[in-house]
Motif scaffolding. Structure first.
Motif, short mmCIF file in Angstrom:
data_model
loop_
_atom_site.label_atom_id
_atom_site.label_comp_id
_atom_site.label_asym_id
_atom_site.label_seq_id
_atom_site.Cartn_x
_atom_site.Cartn_y
_atom_site.Cartn_z
N SER A 177 -2.61 1.94 -5.04
CA SER A 177 -2.17 3.32 -5.27
C SER A 177 -2.99 3.90 -6.41
O SER A 177 -3.44 3.18 -7.29
N ASN A 178 -3.16 5.21 -6.39
CA ASN A 178 -3.77 5.90 -7.52
C ASN A 178 -2.70 6.51 -8.43
O ASN A 178 -3.02 7.08 -9.46
N ASP A 179 -1.46 6.38 -8.03
CA ASP A 179 -0.35 6.92 -8.80
C ASP A 179 -0.12 6.03 -10.03
O ASP A 179 0.14 4.83 -9.90
N ARG A 180 -0.23 6.62 -11.21
CA ARG A 180 -0.12 5.83 -12.45
C ARG A 180 1.24 5.16 -12.61
O ARG A 180 1.33 4.04 -13.12
N MET A 206 -4.31 -1.90 -7.89
CA MET A 206 -5.67 -1.68 -7.39
C MET A 206 -5.78 -0.20 -7.03
O MET A 206 -4.89 0.33 -6.37
N SER A 207 -6.86 0.42 -7.42
CA SER A 207 -7.05 1.84 -7.08
C SER A 207 -7.36 1.97 -5.59
O SER A 207 -7.84 1.03 -4.95
N VAL A 208 -7.12 3.14 -5.07
CA VAL A 208 -7.43 3.43 -3.67
C VAL A 208 -8.93 3.26 -3.41
O VAL A 208 -9.33 2.68 -2.41
N GLN A 209 -9.75 3.74 -4.34
CA GLN A 209 -11.21 3.62 -4.17
C GLN A 209 -11.65 2.17 -4.08
O GLN A 209 -12.48 1.83 -3.23
N ASP A 210 -11.11 1.33 -4.96
CA ASP A 210 -11.47 -0.10 -4.92
C ASP A 210 -11.01 -0.74 -3.61
O ASP A 210 -11.71 -1.57 -3.03
N PHE A 211 -9.84 -0.34 -3.14
CA PHE A 211 -9.33 -0.91 -1.89
C PHE A 211 -10.18 -0.46 -0.70
O PHE A 211 -10.50 -1.27 0.17
N VAL A 212 -10.57 0.80 -0.67
CA VAL A 212 -11.41 1.30 0.42
C VAL A 212 -12.74 0.55 0.43
O VAL A 212 -13.24 0.17 1.49
N THR A 213 -13.29 0.28 -0.76
CA THR A 213 -14.54 -0.49 -0.85
C THR A 213 -14.35 -1.91 -0.32
O THR A 213 -15.23 -2.45 0.34
N ILE A 250 0.82 -1.22 0.00
CA ILE A 250 0.00 0.00 0.00
C ILE A 250 0.85 1.26 0.00
O ILE A 250 1.73 1.43 0.84
N ASP A 251 0.55 2.14 -0.94
CA ASP A 251 1.11 3.49 -0.99
C ASP A 251 0.39 4.27 0.11
O ASP A 251 -0.70 4.80 -0.10
N GLY A 252 0.98 4.30 1.30
CA GLY A 252 0.31 4.77 2.50
C GLY A 252 -0.28 6.17 2.43
O GLY A 252 -1.47 6.37 2.70
N ASP A 296 7.11 5.63 -3.58
CA ASP A 296 6.94 5.00 -4.90
C ASP A 296 8.16 4.16 -5.26
O ASP A 296 8.03 3.03 -5.73
N GLU A 297 9.35 4.73 -5.04
CA GLU A 297 10.58 3.99 -5.32
C GLU A 297 10.72 2.78 -4.40
O GLU A 297 11.15 1.71 -4.83
#
Length: 177
Positions: A106-109, A123-130, A14-16, A86-87
């Motif tokens: 992460s939402n970072d492309r 996985m997008s942040v929104q999908d993970f939160v859901t 997870i990109d915290g 990210d790195e």
């Protein structure tokens, strides 16, 4: 002779801060970054209690806030130090031998692209939160359809506005000669 199937653990990398900046965690961030990190770890720990095969690695930029203890056996928390989160996520993925069982949140492309290139799933942040906090279950039946509480409130507001408009139109018609 019965075959035992190995249960593959799903690791969420997870990109915290990307997750903390989402609308779901926004209230907590307003209280301070330490509060937001604690809330995130608490939510992940709760999910882990219900889903034993899920593993969480939260990567945060920089260094931990002074005197801030991050202790959770259910959630591994890594601060990236001198490099970006990210790195750090990319480096972790490069070393991981089980990339196919890793989902990068992460939402970072660029982070998502790195995940795909290295064999993990984005996985997008929104999908993970859901996934983490599912939407509330339907609470009312309206016209033989189940409706969640948020939708029910919207319907009530629309109906109220409709009837108020009708009532005001009647008042105008009665005042005409």
């Amino acid at each position: 002779m019965s075959k035992r199937t190995a249960v593959v653990a799903m690791t969420y990398l997870i990109d915290g801060y990307n997750l903390i900046k989402s609308s779901f965690f926004g209230k907590e961030e307003a209280r301070g970054i330490e509060q937001a990190i604690s809330f995130l770890i608490r939510k992940l720990s709760e999910f882990r209690r219900k889903h034993r095969t899920a593993q969480f690695v939260v990567v945060l930029d920089g260094h931990p806030p002074p005197g801030f203890p991050i202790i959770s056996p259910a959630v591994k928390t890594i601060f990236s130090g001198a490099i970006t989160a990210d790195e750090k996520i990319r480096l972790i993925l490069e070393k991981d031998s089980q990339k196919a069982s890793v989902t990068v949140v992460s939402n970072d492309r660029q982070v998502q692209a790195s995940a795909v290139i290295l064999g993990a799933r984005p996985m997008s942040v929104q999908d993970f939160v859901t996934l983490l906090v599912p939407l509330p279950k339907p609470v009312r039946k309206v016209a033989d359809k189940l409706v969640d509480s948020r939708t029910a409130l919207e319907i009530e507001k629309e109906l109220k506005a409709h009837y108020e408009e009708k009532e005001s139109q009647r008042g105008i018609e009665k005042s005409r000669p």
